[in-house]
Enzyme design. Sequence first.
Site, mmCIF file in Angstrom:
data_model
loop_
_atom_site.group_PDB
_atom_site.id
_atom_site.type_symbol
_atom_site.label_atom_id
_atom_site.label_comp_id
_atom_site.label_asym_id
_atom_site.label_seq_id
_atom_site.Cartn_x
_atom_site.Cartn_y
_atom_site.Cartn_z
ATOM 1 N N TYR B 127 12.561 -102.656 100.620
ATOM 2 C CA TYR B 127 13.160 -101.863 101.705
ATOM 3 C C TYR B 127 14.389 -102.146 102.058
ATOM 4 O O TYR B 127 15.584 -101.556 102.162
ATOM 5 C CB TYR B 127 12.044 -101.760 102.724
ATOM 6 C CG TYR B 127 10.895 -101.235 102.688
ATOM 7 C CD1 TYR B 127 10.606 -99.952 101.719
ATOM 8 C CD2 TYR B 127 9.886 -101.635 103.353
ATOM 9 C CE1 TYR B 127 9.287 -99.694 101.562
ATOM 10 C CE2 TYR B 127 8.443 -101.152 103.186
ATOM 11 C CZ TYR B 127 8.173 -100.151 102.143
ATOM 12 O OH TYR B 127 6.795 -99.781 102.093
ATOM 13 N N THR B 128 14.629 -103.636 102.431
ATOM 14 C CA THR B 128 15.539 -104.169 103.206
ATOM 15 C C THR B 128 16.946 -104.182 102.380
ATOM 16 O O THR B 128 16.805 -104.395 101.086
ATOM 17 C CB THR B 128 15.342 -105.414 103.788
ATOM 18 O OG1 THR B 128 14.208 -105.652 104.416
ATOM 19 C CG2 THR B 128 16.567 -106.102 104.477
ATOM 20 N N THR B 160 10.723 -110.183 98.531
ATOM 21 C CA THR B 160 9.669 -111.226 98.519
ATOM 22 C C THR B 160 8.911 -110.867 97.150
ATOM 23 O O THR B 160 8.647 -109.624 97.117
ATOM 24 C CB THR B 160 8.789 -111.408 99.697
ATOM 25 O OG1 THR B 160 9.898 -111.493 100.666
ATOM 26 C CG2 THR B 160 7.887 -112.652 99.364
ATOM 27 N N GLU B 242 0.800 -102.701 107.376
ATOM 28 C CA GLU B 242 1.631 -104.145 106.934
ATOM 29 C C GLU B 242 1.532 -105.047 108.195
ATOM 30 O O GLU B 242 0.845 -106.065 108.307
ATOM 31 C CB GLU B 242 2.787 -104.168 106.267
ATOM 32 C CG GLU B 242 3.259 -105.644 105.973
ATOM 33 C CD GLU B 242 4.512 -105.646 105.316
ATOM 34 O OE1 GLU B 242 5.406 -104.713 105.275
ATOM 35 O OE2 GLU B 242 5.061 -106.535 104.822
HETATM 36 C C1 LIG Z 1 11.384 -114.385 104.256
HETATM 37 C C2 LIG Z 1 11.570 -113.183 104.557
HETATM 38 C C3 LIG Z 1 10.819 -112.218 103.592
HETATM 39 C C4 LIG Z 1 11.085 -110.879 103.679
HETATM 40 N N1 LIG Z 1 10.337 -110.039 102.958
HETATM 41 C C5 LIG Z 1 10.836 -108.800 102.566
HETATM 42 C C6 LIG Z 1 10.280 -108.014 101.594
HETATM 43 O O1 LIG Z 1 9.514 -108.451 100.680
HETATM 44 N N2 LIG Z 1 10.732 -106.908 101.570
HETATM 45 C C7 LIG Z 1 11.512 -106.400 102.469
HETATM 46 O O2 LIG Z 1 11.971 -104.808 102.381
HETATM 47 N N3 LIG Z 1 12.072 -106.908 103.464
HETATM 48 C C8 LIG Z 1 11.731 -108.458 103.612
HETATM 49 N N4 LIG Z 1 12.330 -108.926 104.545
HETATM 50 C C9 LIG Z 1 13.120 -108.373 105.681
HETATM 51 C C10 LIG Z 1 12.939 -108.333 106.933
HETATM 52 O O3 LIG Z 1 12.090 -107.162 107.064
HETATM 53 C C11 LIG Z 1 14.304 -108.190 107.827
HETATM 54 O O4 LIG Z 1 14.617 -109.563 108.010
HETATM 55 C C12 LIG Z 1 14.013 -107.677 109.295
HETATM 56 O O5 LIG Z 1 13.722 -106.302 108.922
HETATM 57 C C13 LIG Z 1 15.343 -107.661 110.037
HETATM 58 O O6 LIG Z 1 16.365 -107.219 109.433
HETATM 59 P P1 LIG Z 1 17.779 -108.353 109.269
HETATM 60 O O7 LIG Z 1 17.415 -109.635 108.676
HETATM 61 O O8 LIG Z 1 18.729 -107.422 108.773
HETATM 62 O O9 LIG Z 1 18.189 -108.557 110.794
HETATM 63 P P2 LIG Z 1 18.958 -107.486 111.647
HETATM 64 O O10 LIG Z 1 18.386 -106.102 111.658
HETATM 65 O O11 LIG Z 1 20.294 -107.714 111.685
HETATM 66 O O12 LIG Z 1 18.616 -108.199 113.484
HETATM 67 C C14 LIG Z 1 19.247 -109.140 113.797
HETATM 68 C C15 LIG Z 1 18.727 -109.601 115.220
HETATM 69 O O13 LIG Z 1 19.086 -108.393 116.078
HETATM 70 C C16 LIG Z 1 17.827 -107.925 116.667
HETATM 71 N N5 LIG Z 1 17.982 -106.420 116.671
HETATM 72 C C17 LIG Z 1 18.128 -105.719 115.673
HETATM 73 N N6 LIG Z 1 18.075 -104.118 116.258
HETATM 74 C C18 LIG Z 1 17.876 -104.277 117.331
HETATM 75 C C19 LIG Z 1 17.384 -103.429 118.310
HETATM 76 N N7 LIG Z 1 17.424 -101.915 118.179
HETATM 77 N N8 LIG Z 1 16.940 -103.643 119.448
HETATM 78 C C20 LIG Z 1 16.980 -105.031 119.876
HETATM 79 N N9 LIG Z 1 17.162 -105.957 118.940
HETATM 80 C C21 LIG Z 1 17.695 -105.796 117.789
HETATM 81 C C22 LIG Z 1 16.631 -108.192 115.825
HETATM 82 O O14 LIG Z 1 15.485 -108.429 116.483
HETATM 83 C C23 LIG Z 1 17.288 -109.604 115.216
HETATM 84 O O15 LIG Z 1 16.863 -110.779 116.428
HETATM 85 C C24 LIG Z 1 11.998 -110.333 104.526
HETATM 86 C C25 LIG Z 1 12.747 -111.129 105.391
HETATM 87 C C26 LIG Z 1 12.632 -112.434 105.513
HETATM 88 C C27 LIG Z 1 13.487 -113.429 106.172
#
Ligand SMILES: Cc1cc2nc3c(=O)[nH]c(=O)nc-3n(C[C@H](O)[C@H](O)[C@H](O)COP(=O)(O)OP(=O)(O)OC[C@H]3O[C@@H](n4cnc5c(N)ncnc54)[C@H](O)[C@@H]3O)c2cc1C
Lengths: 381, 390
Positions: B127-128, B160, B242
Amino acid sequence: MDMEFTEEQRALQTTARSFLATECPTSVARAMETSESGFSQELWQKMADLGWLGLVHDADAGGAGMGNVELAVLAKELGRVLCPSPYIPSAILAGGAVAAAGTGEQKQRLLPDIISGKTVVAFALQEENTYFDARSVNATATANGDAYVLNGTKMFVEFASAADRVLVVARTAGAPPASEGLALFLVNPNDVNVRLEPLSTVSRDRQFQMVLDGVRVEADDVIGTPGEAWSALEGVIERGVVALCAYMVGAAERIHEMATDFAKERVQFNRPIGSFQAIQHYLAQSITEILAADTTVFYAAWTLDEGLPSREIVAKTKSFAGDTFRKATDIGTQIHGGIGYDESMDTSLFLRRGKQLQLSMGSTGYWEDVIADELLGPVEA
Amino acid sequence: MDFRFSEEEEAFRKDVQEFIAEEMTDEIRSKWLGGLLDTPVRQEFVTKMSKRGWLAMGFPEEYGGSGKSMPLAQYILNDELHKAQAPIVGKNLGVVVNTLLHHGSDQLKQEFIPRILRNEIQWALAYTEPEAGSDLANMQMRAELDGDEYVLNGTKRFITSAHFADYMWTGVRTDPDAAKHQGISLVIIDVPTEGMTLSPMNTIIGEQTNDVFFDNVRVPKERLVGELNQGWRYITEALTYERFAMTSFAPTIRKFKRLIEWVKTTEMNGKPMKDDPVVRRKIAHLAVLVEAGRMIDLRCVCEAVRPDYVPVNEAAMNKMWGGIVETVLTDEALDIMGPYGYLWHNGGHAPMDGDMVDDYLWAGHQRVAAAGVDLSKNIIARRYLGLPAS
Ligand SMILES: Cc1cc2nc3c(=O)[nH]c(=O)nc-3n(C[C@H](O)[C@H](O)[C@H](O)COP(=O)(O)OP(=O)(O)OC[C@H]3O[C@@H](n4cnc5c(N)ncnc54)[C@H](O)[C@@H]3O)c2cc1C
């Protein structure tokens, strides 16, 4: 695994909520802060008439024979309106101690009046230290024929001045920390050898230091077998603590509702403050803690009802419910802004009780030490 | 009100415990919450569970399921697997099977569900994207219909399992002109497919996730899951499964118990650690937070078994509290250790062989991934408390 209330429990909740809404709005809590006795005799009588004082007492004593889960249901409702009453000291602790430790004759003589609301009995366990158990008790009871003579100083005795009697825990033998050697005595608070010094509390409830200076207690009023009180008291205290936790969770729920409603209505920067994420996050974390505390309380009550080992869960429950209630009052008041700190606002009633109840019947720190004993064993050396 | 598991449930728990006692090894044990099925031994472990019918529980017989099952069976199974740091079964079952069952074409159900329930195929959830993290509906990867195939272009991030998966469960933009929640679809892609490249990203604790680049990757249109442009609804529904499967409180409880054992058996500064009053208060405070977590978990379980009810609020509370407690627990644990707290693996002096360091480094991930602490609080505030949009 099932957390639903039974029909009966739901009915108790509904009755209590609607009764208290009319008979005990928060104006009652406020009025009692400046009253002589600290509680309304009229309300107390109505609570008795509803069968609440006898809720957990056996049917043959005039009680309803219900369990700790039902007690928690009711105590939560009392907490929602900050109901000021000697419910826990008299009906639960003193009444419970008489029921658990008293002779058949004593139960017959004393319990019906406690349950009917005719007699209010205060409960005096704690002394000038921070324990909420046998370690607290230094007061002595010396045999004199069939009677005993009591000496010592009790602390935090709620409603002592308005009570008909005070159930005093004192030692006939041994010394702290021993839990052996404790006994229960019904003392007249107006006895010439009793001195009541009012304590000024942040909740403005009626609490006293109670000085026992050679108080004579006749054999009739020595409850149960001297020296063996602790085994009966332990379970009674756990029940009282869980009831206080339920009271705190009910109160936490209420201040959280007040803060949430306020956040939806109060407009600043052209929008409701509840649309600001800072406010949303406070409220979201707080409600999660409150629901967790609520589940913990019912789990603890259920554990007591099932007769399962309970010390650890009771200790965790008091720690968590106390901390959660305190935080909910703090954040709930903050969300109201400046007006929250107005003495005439309900928030200020909750804020003052938040800290007090967290520290009552054993502070968080006290109960954390109990948890540590359970998980790590006692400290050696 | 009854906080006991039924006799039948306890018996099942015992079966699972016995299975784990027999089959679990160090090679299978994983630091990754919920485990990764990236090696043959780990896959075989799950296949053994599938032979016992544990993956098929509760799913319809026509797709290889076992039909009726105890509602709490999967929770109990994952609870025990989490405790043992074994691979859990929720990731594929929760997301892929549930979504296919509710929304997939008959062809997709027939093609995938039986093989998933036999653990013959592995999945990555994609998704991400670089510009779509918490704001997942902002995903941009394009899928354009060209004859009988969709043509995919774009980048997925943090995917992942992509380096060993057979299929990728992928969110794509099928209508760039619609409002952002309304132009998303779900497709199933073979891994590898021509035009797809993987770039590994090593996480701070040494486990791998991946960036995946799509350059004219062609996907047959039968691989569209459910209806066109309805993907957002399916994704959010499944994220709740999930969140729930992945946020069992069991891993935190396990770490806490291990910490207690360590405190009980360790001397520091010539004295038993367990007699230190500060340590005792810290342990007690953690015990309280962990107990509260267990209660939220159980509350979540009681809600989740209600038919046709998705416990969005309870799952968010679970997720939020899990992130908070994991953080406090790992931080306090390392504090208690003093300078030994920063010793990592294989050095000989590290308490618990440095595992708590991993847990500390990884706690933040729990606060971020799949709607972490902040996003969970948003959900609770909006959906549970009815506070106005910010
Ligand atoms: C090890 C690992 C495995 C993963 N595995 C998968 C996978 O298999 N498939 C997949 O699709 N994704 C996966 N992810 C992605 C994961 O779901 C995202 O990291 C997550 O959705 C957060 O997005 P971002 O990293 O872009 O952070 P951002 O969205 O940029 O967030 C940065 C910070 O801002 C805060 N923030 C953002 N929006 C808001 C809001 N509206 N209000 C308050 N605070 C906010 C967040 O809490 C965070 O602290 C994985 C991530 C990691 C690190």
